[in-house]
Design a protein around this motif. Structure first.
Motif, PDB file in Angstrom:
ATOM      1  N   ALA A 108       0.916  -1.254   0.048  1.00 32.16           N
ATOM      2  CA  ALA A 108      -0.057  -0.135   0.156  1.00 32.16           C
ATOM      3  C   ALA A 108       0.731   1.234  -0.239  1.00 32.16           C
ATOM      4  CB  ALA A 108      -0.923  -0.054   1.254  1.00 32.16           C
ATOM      5  N   HIS A 109       0.303   2.350  -0.586  1.00 30.84           N
ATOM      6  CA  HIS A 109       0.886   3.662  -0.266  1.00 30.84           C
ATOM      7  C   HIS A 109       0.483   4.444   0.914  1.00 30.84           C
ATOM      8  CE1 HIS A 109       1.488   7.946  -2.265  1.00 30.84           C
ATOM      9  NE2 HIS A 109       2.147   7.803  -1.150  1.00 30.84           N
ATOM     10  N   VAL A 110       1.690   4.352   1.833  1.00 30.26           N
ATOM     11  CA  VAL A 110       1.076   4.588   3.451  1.00 30.26           C
ATOM     12  C   VAL A 110       1.783   6.179   3.575  1.00 30.26           C
ATOM     13  CG1 VAL A 110       1.185   3.931   5.812  1.00 30.26           C
ATOM     14  CG2 VAL A 110       1.436   2.339   3.813  1.00 30.26           C
ATOM     15  N   VAL A 111       0.992   6.800   4.085  1.00 29.27           N
ATOM     16  CA  VAL A 111       1.329   8.395   4.719  1.00 29.27           C
ATOM     17  C   VAL A 111       0.922   8.194   6.392  1.00 29.27           C
ATOM     18  CG1 VAL A 111       0.996  10.830   5.011  1.00 29.27           C
ATOM     19  CG2 VAL A 111       1.104   9.389   2.639  1.00 29.27           C
ATOM     20  N   VAL A 112       2.081   8.434   7.032  1.00 34.05           N
ATOM     21  CA  VAL A 112       1.838   8.663   8.560  1.00 34.05           C
ATOM     22  C   VAL A 112       1.969  10.300   8.963  1.00 34.05           C
ATOM     23  CG1 VAL A 112       2.803   8.154  10.800  1.00 34.05           C
ATOM     24  CG2 VAL A 112       2.857   6.487   8.737  1.00 34.05           C
ATOM     25  N   LEU A 113       0.752  10.650   9.741  1.00 34.65           N
ATOM     26  CA  LEU A 113       0.655  12.043  10.299  1.00 34.65           C
ATOM     27  C   LEU A 113       1.056  12.144  11.853  1.00 34.65           C
ATOM     28  CD1 LEU A 113      -2.192  13.432   8.281  1.00 34.65           C
ATOM     29  CD2 LEU A 113       0.247  13.511   7.725  1.00 34.65           C
ATOM     30  N   GLU A 114       1.996  13.005  12.215  1.00 38.06           N
ATOM     31  CA  GLU A 114       2.355  13.189  13.555  1.00 38.06           C
ATOM     32  C   GLU A 114       2.276  14.579  14.095  1.00 38.06           C
ATOM     33  OE1 GLU A 114       2.946  13.011  17.369  1.00 38.06           O
ATOM     34  OE2 GLU A 114       2.322  11.177  16.305  1.00 38.06           O
ATOM     35  N   LYS A 115       1.467  14.875  14.957  1.00 40.01           N
ATOM     36  CA  LYS A 115       1.171  16.289  15.633  1.00 40.01           C
ATOM     37  C   LYS A 115       2.425  16.858  16.174  1.00 40.01           C
ATOM     38  CE  LYS A 115      -1.751  19.155  18.565  1.00 40.01           C
ATOM     39  NZ  LYS A 115      -2.743  19.360  19.508  1.00 40.01           N
ATOM     40  N   ARG A 116       3.099  15.944  16.754  1.00 37.54           N
ATOM     41  CA  ARG A 116       4.464  16.580  17.248  1.00 37.54           C
ATOM     42  C   ARG A 116       5.469  16.362  16.390  1.00 37.54           C
ATOM     43  NH1 ARG A 116       4.674  13.464  23.404  1.00 37.54           N
ATOM     44  NH2 ARG A 116       2.673  14.340  24.079  1.00 37.54           N
ATOM     45  N   ASP A 117       6.576  17.227  16.786  1.00 30.45           N
ATOM     46  CA  ASP A 117       7.771  17.108  15.781  1.00 30.45           C
ATOM     47  C   ASP A 117       9.074  16.628  16.311  1.00 30.45           C
ATOM     48  OD1 ASP A 117       8.671  18.996  17.304  1.00 30.45           O
ATOM     49  OD2 ASP A 117       8.877  20.661  15.915  1.00 30.45           O
ATOM     50  N   SER A 118       8.979  15.924  17.621  1.00 32.55           N
ATOM     51  CA  SER A 118       9.961  15.046  18.363  1.00 32.55           C
ATOM     52  C   SER A 118       9.538  13.825  18.910  1.00 32.55           C
ATOM     53  CB  SER A 118      10.545  16.043  18.978  1.00 32.55           C
ATOM     54  OG  SER A 118       9.700  16.362  20.139  1.00 32.55           O
ATOM     55  N   PHE A 119      10.233  13.003  19.235  1.00 29.48           N
ATOM     56  CA  PHE A 119      10.108  11.878  20.242  1.00 29.48           C
ATOM     57  C   PHE A 119      10.383  12.123  21.490  1.00 29.48           C
ATOM     58  CE2 PHE A 119      10.055   9.212  16.276  1.00 29.48           C
ATOM     59  CZ  PHE A 119       8.742   9.499  15.794  1.00 29.48           C
ATOM     60  N   SER A 120       9.883  12.468  22.614  1.00 35.58           N
ATOM     61  CA  SER A 120      10.209  12.651  23.835  1.00 35.58           C
ATOM     62  C   SER A 120       9.637  11.956  25.104  1.00 35.58           C
ATOM     63  CB  SER A 120       9.877  14.396  24.177  1.00 35.58           C
ATOM     64  OG  SER A 120       8.395  14.289  24.030  1.00 35.58           O
ATOM     65  N   GLY A 178       4.785  17.318  12.622  1.00 40.91           N
ATOM     66  CA  GLY A 178       4.281  18.494  12.794  1.00 40.91           C
ATOM     67  C   GLY A 178       3.214  18.979  12.052  1.00 40.91           C
ATOM     68  N   VAL A 179       2.205  18.122  11.801  1.00 40.70           N
ATOM     69  CA  VAL A 179       1.103  18.176  11.069  1.00 40.70           C
ATOM     70  C   VAL A 179      -0.274  17.853  11.981  1.00 40.70           C
ATOM     71  CG1 VAL A 179      -0.203  17.694   9.268  1.00 40.70           C
ATOM     72  CG2 VAL A 179       2.249  17.555   9.012  1.00 40.70           C
ATOM     73  N   GLU A 180      -1.184  18.488  12.083  1.00 42.41           N
ATOM     74  CA  GLU A 180      -2.287  18.389  13.061  1.00 42.41           C
ATOM     75  C   GLU A 180      -3.373  17.966  12.000  1.00 42.41           C
ATOM     76  OE1 GLU A 180      -5.124  20.209  16.620  1.00 42.41           O
ATOM     77  OE2 GLU A 180      -3.310  21.456  15.800  1.00 42.41           O
ATOM     78  N   PHE A 181      -4.076  16.784  12.320  1.00 40.43           N
ATOM     79  CA  PHE A 181      -5.228  16.260  11.853  1.00 40.43           C
ATOM     80  C   PHE A 181      -6.578  16.953  12.314  1.00 40.43           C
ATOM     81  CE2 PHE A 181      -8.859  13.377  11.441  1.00 40.43           C
ATOM     82  CZ  PHE A 181      -9.129  13.092  10.103  1.00 40.43           C
ATOM     83  N   LYS A 182      -7.369  17.593  11.437  1.00 39.77           N
ATOM     84  CA  LYS A 182      -8.361  18.513  11.882  1.00 39.77           C
ATOM     85  C   LYS A 182      -9.851  17.901  11.435  1.00 39.77           C
ATOM     86  CE  LYS A 182      -7.795  21.847  13.559  1.00 39.77           C
ATOM     87  NZ  LYS A 182      -7.555  22.342  14.904  1.00 39.77           N
ATOM     88  N   GLY A 183      -9.965  16.614  10.546  1.00 38.51           N
ATOM     89  CA  GLY A 183     -10.839  16.171  10.137  1.00 38.51           C
ATOM     90  C   GLY A 183     -10.903  15.839   8.656  1.00 38.51           C
ATOM     91  N   PHE A 184     -12.173  15.190   8.272  1.00 33.79           N
ATOM     92  CA  PHE A 184     -12.030  14.590   6.992  1.00 33.79           C
ATOM     93  C   PHE A 184     -12.367  15.598   6.062  1.00 33.79           C
ATOM     94  CE2 PHE A 184     -10.616  10.479   7.945  1.00 33.79           C
ATOM     95  CZ  PHE A 184     -11.345  10.086   9.113  1.00 33.79           C
TER      96      PHE A 184
END
Length: 728
Positions: A108-120, A178-184
């Motif tokens: 599959a073509h997979v895209v992962v979105l993560e709100k944070r820009d670091s793993f802490s 660093g990307v925030e999901f706001k809805g569809f």
């Protein structure tokens, strides 16, 4: 060889990528490596193959061997099975990344979105044996040399994320931080399902997908998913992390894999005598940090001044304003010092993502789990498969170390679901199979899962010893197929109306759905005497609004002029009986509770009204309307919802003048609710309403009746065994 390595820029970049210890550094070195080798990670189908061909480096060969072995498993069918699927994974925690890896291996073509820009996240995860084996198969040792050396069976969340992030990138997964999901963004014209993101102009906002996996953790779940609350005795947990300087003195301090009061009463009594700290248990792991997690007694926390004031409500008890942070730091420090025999030198708190001492106190009295693991949303003929993984699916119980183990199992189960979706199986069968597997998740332990770790794959049969993929039938998951956009015909107004309301409206991402449903209710109760719908809960108390809604579609079934606002119980029962008999919609509560309950639960009422709204498309509500007014003969049974008519557009030939035959008030509409056998509590055989209902083993129970046959203790879903022979 060493000289050759040092003179090759690609080799040096690969080494930097493997050794990178921050999320940003991993992304930067990977981007530079791809640029130098002139391979485009966006070419996801051939990226991994080209990368191997162009990076001819002996240090990389052991990595390729591991990944190739995994990719060649028969379940993936050489990456062809999901080659046409596009998957959006929300959340780059361990479970989200682990799911993304499996989806990439499926092609599959997979895209992962993560709100944070670091793993802490410093907290340390306990690993079950199969999890260690699985991560070794993904070359975890290559990326983190200290991974599970010797008897170690744990890893920090941050290190695990880094390992999985590197594997994701190598397999062509696109990871955006660093990307925030706001809805569809719903399908429109030639475009399919997309995501509304912040920043608004982010390129991932143009990605069209047919699979959405939510791995965000926390209490939020996308609408259509509901969570169950499993409440037990008050339990207060404390986690803390101290800087690990990796000195010889620190190395000598023994870990505590888990000590409980019941097994070592002297230890805890000595702790109480010396420090005033009273614990139920404590765990100490040595990883990137010195990590401690413990269960503290409320009385001790109050006495030591950590909690300022006692409250019976756990939220108020542990609210930030009711916690003395300095006292909490002292409490955690003293507990850690005592449990390690005062042998850890120069103990200093590590910092969390906010730059504060990494100490947290939390309530795990109440555990949550999702009622369903999957659903399908459909809009304009375009289906979206949705699934949950991680803590939002089943919250972990940290004393048992279940979090990452069950999280990875759910990741594999979800990948198996997407595989079936990619193979073109009917979507209701896909959902039914996923829910069948989900029933096992909360019951899994290291003891009852298969011990043949080398045979583990995304196929559930390789992991669960006793799995019935057909225990849930397709008919049982019809509510997980959420269909939008249909026409309905109103007898009262003699016109077709277009409505776009989901069959379920739960959760923050259904922005505007409540308003649309409210507007629909107001539109179809307007003009009735003594009926004014201002909201989706309290306005329905008298029962007149429900009766008016029925009268809109079935005029004269109910004599509205004979109803009195003061006789709310009768009015509600009248409506409940009709809706249950004609549309198969069970009441959410008794007529008496509806009439006199202090506050009617809004979400429950929304659920009920949404079913009425959906049922307004069935033949039952149109029994007095000549079918010739539509370009279609309806042959659906009375209980069928509009979901059965998902692709039907009701198109009147003209604005008809409908003069229905006189309909007498139904004599069967009495105050005695009809109870079908499948709506009785399995134990007490009394009526069970939606709000007090527990459903498991294909049976319904009152929450108060769902108790152990031997000791009478209230049971929690997933925490019981059912005797098929005795029914106990």
């Amino acid at each position: 060889m060493a000289n050759q390595d040092s003179t090759s820029p690609s080799h040096a970049l690969f080494d930097q990528f493997v050794q990178a210890q921050t999320c940003k550094e991993v992304q930067r070195t990977f981007s530079e490596l791809c640029h130098h080798l002139q391979v485009d990670p966006r070419d996801y189908q051939s990226f991994y193959t080209k990368l191997k061909e162009r990076l001819n480096y002996w240090k990389a060969k052991s990595l390729w061997v591991k990944l190739d072995k995994r990719a060649q498993h028969q379940d993936y069918q050489q990456g062809e099975v999901c080659a046409k699927n596009k998957c959006l994974v929300l959340g780059a925690g361990p479970c989200g990344l682990r799911t993304a890896i499996e989806l990439a291996l499926l092609g599959a073509h997979v895209v992962v979105l993560e709100k944070r820009d670091s793993f802490s996240r410093n907290n340390v995860l306990h690993l079950w044996p199969y999890t260690i084996y699985d991560l070794r198969g993904l070359a975890a040792k290559k990326f983190y040399g200290k991974f599970c050396t010797g008897a170690l069976d744990h890893i920090s969340i941050r290190q695990l994320q880094l390992i999985l992030l590197k594997v994701c990138l190598l397999l062509g997964v696109e990871v955006q931080t660093g990307v925030e999901f706001k809805g569809f963004v719903e399908p429109s014209g030639a475009t399919g399902w997309m995501a509304k993101l912040f920043p608004d102009n982010h390129p991932a906002g143009k990605f069209q997908f047919d699979v959405f996996i939510y791995a965000g953790g926390g209490s939020f779940v996308p609408y259509g998913f509901k969570r169950k609350e499993l409440r037990g005795k008050l339990a207060i947990g404390i986690t803390c992390n101290f800087i690990n300087r990796h000195t010889a003195a620190e190395a000598q301090v023994a870990e505590i894999s888990g000590v409980a009061r019941i097994y070592n009463q002297k230890f805890f009594q000595d702790l109480l005598t010396e420090t005033g700290i009273d614990l139920e248990n404590i765990v100490y792991y040595k990883d990137d940090t010195h990590y401690f997690v413990m269960t503290a007694k409320k009385k001790s926390l109050l006495k030591m001044g950590v909690i300022k004031q006692d409250f019976s409500d756990a939220d108020k008890l542990l609210a930030q304003v009711n916690v003395d942070q300095e006292a909490l730091l002292r409490y955690a420090y003293d507990a850690a010092q005592f449990s390690t025999g005062h042998c850890l030198p120069d103990m200093q708190f590590a910092q969390n993502h906010a730059g504060q001492p990494d100490v947290a106190m939390f309530d795990f009295t109440c555990m949550h789990r999702a009622e369903n693991a999957s659903l399908v949303r459909e809009r304009k003929g375009q289906k979206l498969l949705m699934g949950l993984v991680g803590d939002c699916l089943v919250e972990p119980f940290w004393p048992l170390g279940t979090g990452i183990a069950r999280g990875f199992l759910a990741a594999f189960d979800t990948a198996w679901m997407v595989r079936s979706w990619g193979k073109g199986r009917p979507h209701m069968e896909v959902l039914a199979e996923r829910e069948s597997i989900y029933q096992l998740l909360s019951q899994t332990t290291p003891e009852n899962t298969s011990k043949k770790y080398s045979a583990f794959s995304i196929d559930p049969a390789t992991r669960y010893q006793h799995v019935n993929l057909n225990s849930v039938k397709a008919i049982q998951v019809k509510n997980l197929n959420i269909i939008y956009s249909f026409y309905f015909y109103s007898q009262r107004r003699h016109k077709a109306t277009f409505i776009s309301v989901p069959m379920c409206v739960h959760g923050p991402d259904s922005v505007g759905a409540f308003e649309v449903l409210l507007k629909w209710c107001q539109q179809h109760t307007a003009g009735y005497d003594r009926v004014k719908v201002n909201d989706l809960n309290q306005s329905w108390r008298s029962g007149l609004a429900l009766c008016a809604l029925i009268d809109t579609f079935r005029p004269r079934v109910i004599d509205m002029s004979s109803l009195e606002e003061s006789n709310a119980v009768y009015n509600n029962q009248l409506a409940f009986n009709f809706l249950e008999r004609e549309l198969g919609i069970p009441p959410i509560m008794s007529a008496n509770e509806m009439s006199f309950k202090g506050q009617i639960d809004k979400l429950s009422m929304v659920h009920y009204l949404t079913q009425i709204h959906d049922g307004s498309g069935s033949q039952t509500f149109y029994s007095a309307v000549p079918l010739q007014t539509f370009n279609l003969q309806l042959r659906t049974p009375s209980s069928t919802r509009v979901s059965a008519l998902s692709n039907v557009v009701f198109s009147p030939l003209s604005a008809p003048k409908v003069t229905p035959d006189p309909v007498k008030p139904d004599p069967e509409l009495s105050l005695t609710p009809g109870i079908s056998s499948n709506e009785e509590c399995y134990f007490c055989c009394q009526r069970v309403y939606v709000l007090e209902r527990i459903s498991t083993e294909g049976k319904l129970f009152h929450r108060s009746c769902f108790t152990c046959h031997q000791c009478g203790t209230t049971l929690r879903l997933g925490g019981y065994t059912f005797n098929q022979h005795t029914g106990e």
